[in-house]
Design a protein around this motif. Structure first.
Motif, PDB file in Angstrom:
ATOM      1  N   VAL A  62      79.350  75.179  77.516  1.00  0.00           N
ATOM      2  CA  VAL A  62      78.694  74.332  76.509  1.00  0.00           C
ATOM      3  C   VAL A  62      77.213  74.683  76.434  1.00  0.00           C
ATOM      4  O   VAL A  62      76.644  74.824  75.343  1.00  0.00           O
ATOM      5  N   LEU A  83      74.905  76.115  73.264  1.00  0.00           N
ATOM      6  CA  LEU A  83      73.643  75.527  72.800  1.00  0.00           C
ATOM      7  C   LEU A  83      72.494  76.536  72.812  1.00  0.00           C
ATOM      8  O   LEU A  83      71.487  76.326  72.138  1.00  0.00           O
ATOM      9  N   TRP A 103      74.269  79.802  69.734  1.00  0.00           N
ATOM     10  CA  TRP A 103      74.507  79.465  68.323  1.00  0.00           C
ATOM     11  C   TRP A 103      73.224  79.187  67.536  1.00  0.00           C
ATOM     12  O   TRP A 103      73.131  79.586  66.369  1.00  0.00           O
ATOM     13  N   SER A 136      76.263  74.257  59.015  1.00  0.00           N
ATOM     14  CA  SER A 136      76.821  73.492  60.138  1.00  0.00           C
ATOM     15  C   SER A 136      78.293  73.178  59.908  1.00  0.00           C
ATOM     16  O   SER A 136      79.136  73.416  60.794  1.00  0.00           O
ATOM     17  N   LEU A 145      82.553  68.946  72.908  1.00  0.00           N
ATOM     18  CA  LEU A 145      81.141  69.267  73.124  1.00  0.00           C
ATOM     19  C   LEU A 145      80.804  70.656  72.585  1.00  0.00           C
ATOM     20  O   LEU A 145      79.711  70.870  72.055  1.00  0.00           O
ATOM     21  N   SER A 185      78.146  71.331  69.668  1.00  0.00           N
ATOM     22  CA  SER A 185      77.027  72.260  69.808  1.00  0.00           C
ATOM     23  C   SER A 185      77.013  73.292  68.680  1.00  0.00           C
ATOM     24  O   SER A 185      75.940  73.668  68.187  1.00  0.00           O
ATOM     25  N   SER A 242      73.858  73.452  66.005  1.00  0.00           N
ATOM     26  CA  SER A 242      73.002  74.632  66.153  1.00  0.00           C
ATOM     27  C   SER A 242      72.120  74.927  64.944  1.00  0.00           C
ATOM     28  O   SER A 242      70.917  75.148  65.108  1.00  0.00           O
TER      29      SER A 242
END
Length: 156
Positions: free
Chosen positions: A59, A63, A66, A93, A132, A136, A140
């Motif tokens: 995860v 973060l 991305w 997104s 998650l 993320s 991003s």
């Protein structure tokens, strides 16, 4: 500005492949360093000791990587009209989120291979991590926009 579909798709697939390779490498390298045994035959890869130990870092990896992909997608300078910038960012997104959900299903559920999972394993047993990861990916482009707005305000 409208979403550049081709550019968004190219950025998505390059980033998707890169983070998949990196996340796998993190788990494999951790397993080698700690001599973690592979899962027993018939046991899901989700229960492998090296995967369980490293999945939170997957995860974190999302973060970190991305938003860079979003930065690459938006190689043009910051637009004067914040409404246009926000619309394109939200479009990216949602596009990347839908693309990730579809690609994950095809690559990790539909196509059978040693790392494939059942829908129950992928969408239920892989919680909260898959949610998650999707969050993320969705956030991003917004993270990139937030950094850009803060940086722009500091220059004004």
């Amino acid at each position: 500005m409208k979403l550049n579909f081709t550019r968004a798709l190219i950025c998505f697939f390059i980033t998707y492949v890169a983070v998949t390779i990196m996340a796998t490498a993190i788990s494999v390298i951790y397993g080698i360093i700690t001599n973690s045994p592979p899962p027993a035959p018939g046991v899901s890869v989700l229960q492998a000791a090296s995967f369980v130990a490293t999945v939170p870092y997957h995860v974190l990896l999302m973060l970190l990587i991305w938003p860079v992909a979003a930065w690459i997608y938006f190689k043009k300078p910051f637009q004067k009209d914040p409404g246009t910038q926000i619309k394109e960012t939200l479009s990216l997104s949602f596009f990347w989120l839908i693309a990730a959900i579809f690609t994950d299903f095809v690559c990790f559920v539909f196509i059978k291979h040693p790392y494939s999972l059942t829908p129950h394993e992928f969408y239920v047993l892989y919680q909260p991590w898959i949610s998650l990861i999707y969050l993320s990916i969705f956030l991003s482009p917004l993270i990139r926009l937030g950094f850009l707005m803060v940086f722009k305000k500091q220059q004004d």
